[in-house]
Design an enzyme around this catalytic site. Structure first.
Site, PDB file in Angstrom:
ATOM      1  N   ARG A  63       0.852  -1.193   0.000  1.00  0.00           N
ATOM      2  CA  ARG A  63       0.000   0.000   0.000  1.00  0.00           C
ATOM      3  C   ARG A  63       0.880   1.233   0.000  1.00  0.00           C
ATOM      4  NH1 ARG A  63      -3.660  -2.284  -1.409  1.00  0.00           N
ATOM      5  NH2 ARG A  63      -5.768  -2.457  -0.593  1.00  0.00           N
ATOM      6  N   GLU A 118      -1.995   8.082  -4.012  1.00  0.00           N
ATOM      7  CA  GLU A 118      -2.280   7.728  -5.400  1.00  0.00           C
ATOM      8  C   GLU A 118      -3.719   8.080  -5.781  1.00  0.00           C
ATOM      9  OE1 GLU A 118      -1.338   3.491  -4.732  1.00  0.00           O
ATOM     10  OE2 GLU A 118      -3.403   3.023  -5.235  1.00  0.00           O
ATOM     11  N   HIS A 152      -0.931   0.575  -9.654  1.00  0.00           N
ATOM     12  CA  HIS A 152      -1.680  -0.322  -8.755  1.00  0.00           C
ATOM     13  C   HIS A 152      -2.344  -1.461  -9.537  1.00  0.00           C
ATOM     14  CE1 HIS A 152      -3.683  -0.276  -4.535  1.00  0.00           C
ATOM     15  NE2 HIS A 152      -3.601  -1.506  -4.994  1.00  0.00           N
TER      16      HIS A 152
HETATM   17  C1  GLV Z   1      -5.201  -4.417  -3.976  1.00  0.00           C
HETATM   18  O1  GLV Z   1      -4.435  -3.581  -3.672  1.00  0.00           O
HETATM   19  C2  GLV Z   1      -5.924  -5.216  -3.031  1.00  0.00           C
HETATM   20  O2  GLV Z   1      -5.883  -4.921  -1.831  1.00  0.00           O
HETATM   21  O3  GLV Z   1      -6.572  -6.173  -3.463  1.00  0.00           O
END
Ligand code: GLV
Length: 330
Positions: free
Chosen positions: A239, A268, A286
């Site tokens: 994260r 982000e 991401h």
């Molecule tokens: C993506 O970042 C998730 O948490 O699935």
């Protein structure tokens, strides 16, 4: 009985919306957008359930005055966008999408590690810019992975999947986690538990896979980066906010760290300008779980959670992956 109403906060595979429509009146957004507290509060009014993404931040203020909402299905394994205490107090069942993404995310951690270590992104940009005029033996020297020590911070299911892949690269694995794994699991992952400073000091490359909590904001900041090897590659698929992006950019710029592969960022979709200016960092939007199969599996699981949490479908009352199952037994 009138049909329950469900809100889908972002574009999703059409067949998932169709599946939800078997049970509910569905309002599905066709554009992805980051919403303020007020906007989200307004958007959720009048719905019994919601299928939300990681950009949707649900807290007490968003839920205030909403007596109708009974279920939130989060499209992601991480749920730091949800204030679970507030959601539980409001009697809402929350769910996430664990397991189905483990292997794809583990693959992607290796993709970032390989690209950053071998400078694939910069070399490709250089080639496309027409700068390749013949091979130079000492161009584009990267660092090896094979035989080096891989560090993993956060050893849940995804961390374990990353560790298993390290065996193919002949990389010994060190890890640090809130809880040490049982010995049998350590053995099958080929991973050795160490404390965090040892992990930082002894890893040739380090992958971050820990969930974001208030305690681990900037778990990797200037002090931690200073412990790492100067040619190390750091990968963050966990994260944004776990890494202090400004401190990371300055370590990369000053040659105190070799390279980085980042799929997540503080704030982000904005990316720190200093990171954007650097060559020795691979940046991606991401997408660690973004394969066709995995994103469909995540969406299917989220829909199954929502359907069951709202008392419909074959698993009625038993969502497969609830975050706060205590709400179900109230
Ligand atoms: C993506 O970042 C998730 O948490 O699935």
């Amino acid at each position: 009985m009138s049909k329950q109403r469900v809100w889908v906060s972002r574009p999703l595979f059409p067949e998932i919306v169709t599946k939800l429509e078997q049970y509910f009146v569905v309002v599905a957004e066709t554009a992805d957008q980051k919403r303020s507290t007020e906007q989200l509060k307004k958007a959720l009014a009048g719905f019994d359930g919601a299928l939300l993404g990681l950009n949707d931040r649900v807290d007490a203020a968003v839920l205030e005055g909403n007596n109708r909402l009974k279920a939130i299905a989060n499209l992601g394994v991480g749920y730091n966008n949800l204030d679970i205490a507030a959601i539980t107090r409001a009697g809402i069942i929350a769910s996430n999408t664990p397991e189905v993404l483990n292997e794809s995310v583990a693959d992607y951690a290796w993709a970032l590690l390989l690209v950053a270590a071998r400078r694939v992104n910069s070399a490709e940009r250089w080639l496309r810019a027409g700068q390749w005029h013949g091979m130079r033996f000492d161009d584009w020297l990267g660092v090896d992975l094979h035989g080096k020590t891989l560090g993993i911070l956060g050893m849940g299911r995804i961390g374990q999947a990353i560790a298993r892949r390290a065996q193919g690269f002949g990389m010994p694995v060190l890890y640090h986690n809130r809880h040490r794994l049982p010995e049998s699991l350590e053995q099958s992952c080929g991973a050795r538990y160490v404390d965090k400073p040892t992990l930082l000091r002894e890893s040739d490359h380090l992958v971050l896979v820990l969930p974001f909590t208030s305690e681990n904001r900037h778990a990797i900041g200037a002090a931690e980066l200073a412990l790492m090897k100067p040619r190390a590659v750091l990968v963050n698929i966990a994260r944004g906010g776990i890494v202090d992006d400004a401190a990371l950019a300055s370590a990369l710029r000053d040659g105190r760290l070799g390279a980085a592969g980042l799929d997540v960022f503080e704030g982000e979709p904005a990316v720190h300008a200093d990171l954007l200016a650097l060559e020795n960092v691979v940046l991606s939007p991401h997408i660690a779980s973004a394969t066709e199969d995995t994103r469909r599996a995540m969406a299917t699981l989220a829909a199954d959670n929502l359907i069951a949490a709202l008392g419909r479908g074959p698993q009625s009352g038993h969502p497969p992956t609830p975050i706060n199952p205590e709400v179900l037994t109230r």
